[in-house]
Motif scaffolding. Structure first.
Motif, PDB file in Angstrom:
ATOM      1  N   ALA A  87       6.545  79.756  94.141  1.00  0.00           N
ATOM      2  CA  ALA A  87       7.420  78.307  94.786  1.00  0.00           C
ATOM      3  C   ALA A  87       7.315  78.285  96.234  1.00  0.00           C
ATOM      4  O   ALA A  87       6.994  77.378  96.690  1.00  0.00           O
TER       5      ALA A  87
ATOM      6  N   TYR B 226       5.990  75.202  98.150  1.00  0.00           N
ATOM      7  CA  TYR B 226       6.755  74.529  99.070  1.00  0.00           C
ATOM      8  C   TYR B 226       6.198  74.438 100.497  1.00  0.00           C
ATOM      9  O   TYR B 226       6.260  73.568 101.272  1.00  0.00           O
TER      10      TYR B 226
ATOM     11  N   PHE C  61       5.964  63.418  91.301  1.00  0.00           N
ATOM     12  CA  PHE C  61       6.801  64.485  91.664  1.00  0.00           C
ATOM     13  C   PHE C  61       7.274  65.006  90.177  1.00  0.00           C
ATOM     14  O   PHE C  61       7.127  66.354  90.205  1.00  0.00           O
TER      15      PHE C  61
ATOM     16  N   GLN D 233       4.235  66.547  87.943  1.00  0.00           N
ATOM     17  CA  GLN D 233       3.926  67.892  88.249  1.00  0.00           C
ATOM     18  C   GLN D 233       5.088  68.872  88.081  1.00  0.00           C
ATOM     19  O   GLN D 233       4.715  70.203  87.555  1.00  0.00           O
ATOM     20  N   ALA D 234       6.444  68.596  88.485  1.00  0.00           N
ATOM     21  CA  ALA D 234       7.319  69.358  88.125  1.00  0.00           C
ATOM     22  C   ALA D 234       7.593  70.061  86.576  1.00  0.00           C
ATOM     23  O   ALA D 234       7.585  71.196  86.228  1.00  0.00           O
TER      24      ALA D 234
ATOM     25  N   ALA E  12       6.636  73.719  85.415  1.00  0.00           N
ATOM     26  CA  ALA E  12       7.701  74.695  85.156  1.00  0.00           C
ATOM     27  C   ALA E  12       7.453  75.567  83.827  1.00  0.00           C
ATOM     28  O   ALA E  12       7.613  76.699  83.578  1.00  0.00           O
TER      29      ALA E  12
ATOM     30  N   GLY F 112       6.730  68.726  93.606  1.00  0.00           N
ATOM     31  CA  GLY F 112       6.887  68.883  92.328  1.00  0.00           C
ATOM     32  C   GLY F 112       6.474  70.303  91.604  1.00  0.00           C
ATOM     33  O   GLY F 112       7.125  70.978  90.951  1.00  0.00           O
TER      34      GLY F 112
ATOM     35  N   SER G 142       8.795  72.729  92.754  1.00  0.00           N
ATOM     36  CA  SER G 142      10.091  72.619  92.177  1.00  0.00           C
ATOM     37  C   SER G 142      10.032  73.108  90.642  1.00  0.00           C
ATOM     38  O   SER G 142      10.982  74.025  90.412  1.00  0.00           O
ATOM     39  N   GLY G 143       8.963  72.979  89.938  1.00  0.00           N
ATOM     40  CA  GLY G 143       8.793  73.641  88.640  1.00  0.00           C
ATOM     41  C   GLY G 143       9.028  75.205  88.387  1.00  0.00           C
ATOM     42  O   GLY G 143      10.057  75.456  87.898  1.00  0.00           O
TER      43      GLY G 143
END
Length: 404
Positions: free
Chosen positions: A69, A73, A232, A235-236, A240, A355, A358-359
């Motif tokens: 992440a 990020y 977003f 992709q998240a 995930a 995204g 964040s996943g």
């Protein structure tokens, strides 16, 4: 073709081609795709990286997810910085400097074995890579067919990603986690060479950048917001699951050898989605193809509930891979048509990476007790919301844009 009299105006960028743009050449799209891929190839092999950090360095699920992440990020921040820079810098020397630094950071990661320092290093790597990708996106957005250009990007990413997820997990037990960063460094070195093969024609910028930005209507801005939100969430939701897909397979007692082969082949087959975008362009519009793709995405994601069955696990991976590589190019194509300067597509890169980061972060928290059914359900919700936003945006653009 122009808008009908009763259609709501979006923006001149939606129905006009830029006055100065790179020609519609697949080899040019391939070179740009290679350079862009180097900036965030770790995303395409995220499952291998997360698994490699766990098996090779003894990280926990949460630690490995946090490293992944942090990388993304950092790329999100870098992409945002690129939004502010793309109109002020010459893309070729800027990319050479950024990719050279990226190569050093990949090689530097080889010597780090603790979660904290590696997280910081990968965050810095993501920052530099995100800036590089943002600059490339601005060039791709100004090509003759942005949908096809971004389709080529996804085609290359899935093709190389298939190799990564198939072979890297089997090499980690023998060579350690360093093999992951060596693979990233090798691709970055190839991208540095590719920069000089891209023709100067791709440097062209539309003379109307400022004018386009000024006359973007309220409807166009709302459409852009929908497309960015969809990107977003899409992709998240996908990342995930993808970041922990190897662990998911093992949770359902699938063999490690089968999982690697299944992911590799699924990724390669999934590249067909990007190939369809390259072939189709926008001749059938975007609404209908994306509607079909999202229905398949939801069905494929739901299939992971039955991952204990090898055929279902394989089919679910294939289906979601195909739609992943199919939907993303169209979303970037929509953003490119709303803003000919390429700045909005660069902003799309920021939202995409946000995204993607964040996943895995959310997944690592949800998997504290290895609750994979909860993770699958959360991914389905995110993808469903993404579908609503992207279809609304596609419908607006399809009403005005000529089919190509």
């Amino acid at each position: 073709m122009t808008a009908t009299a009763n259609a709501p105006a979006l923006d001149a960028a939606v129905v006009q081609a830029p006055a100065a743009q790179a020609p519609d050449r697949l080899w040019l799209y391939a070179l740009l795709a290679l350079v862009a891929t180097a900036g965030f190839f770790y995303v395409n092999i995220m499952s291998a990286i997360v698994d490699g950090l766990i098996t090779g360095l003894g990280f926990s699920n949460a630690q490995a997810g946090t490293v992944g992440a942090a990388n993304i990020y950092g790329a999100s921040v870098g992409s945002f910085v690129a939004v502010l820079l793309v109109r002020r810098v010459r893309w070729r020397p800027t990319l050479f400097a950024l990719l050279s630094l990226l190569l050093l950071l990949d090689l530097g990661s080889l010597a780090i074995h603790a979660a904290g320092p590696l997280t910081a290093m990968r965050a810095l790597h993501g920052l530099v890579g995100g800036m590089a990708v943002g600059v490339v996106y601005s060039v791709m957005a100004r090509t003759h067919s942005p949908d096809r250009a971004f389709g080529m990007l996804l085609l290359l990413q899935f093709g190389l990603g298939g190799l990564g997820v198939m072979f890297l997990p089997t090499l980690v037990p023998e060579f350690g986690a360093r093999i992951l960063f060596l693979a990233l460094a090798a691709l970055t070195a190839c991208a540095l060479v590719a920069i000089f093969a891209i023709p100067h024609l791709a440097d062209a910028r539309p003379a109307t950048d400022g004018a386009v930005a000024q006359r973007m209507s309220t409807t166009a801005r709302n459409t852009a917001v929908l497309a960015l939100l969809a990107l977003f969430l899409f992709q998240a939701g996908n990342m995930a699951l993808s970041a922990f897909i190897i662990r998911l397979g093992e949770h359902y007692e699938l063999g490690r050898g089968f999982i690697g082969q299944a992911l590799g082949w699924a990724t390669w087959v999934g590249a067909a989605g990007a190939g369809l975008v390259i072939f189709m362009g926008t001749r059938f519009g975007r609404l209908r193809p994306m509607l079909v793709a999202m229905l398949l995405t939801l069905a494929g994601t739901a299939g992971f509930f039955w991952s204990g069955s090898q055929p279902v696990f394989f089919i679910a991976n294939v289906g979601t891979a195909v739609t992943w590589s199919f939907v993303v190019p169209y979303l970037f194509g929509m953003l490119s048509r709303l803003d000919l300067s390429g700045r909005l597509a660069t902003l799309g890169g920021f939202m995409s990476k946000l995204g993607l980061a964040s996943g895995p972060m959310a997944a690592g928290l949800l998997l504290h007790d290895d609750d994979f059914p909860l993770l699958i359900a959360a991914a389905i919700v995110a993808l469903a919301l993404s579908g609503v936003a992207m279809l609304a945006a596609a419908r607006r653009i399809d009403r005005l844009e000529p089919r190509t």
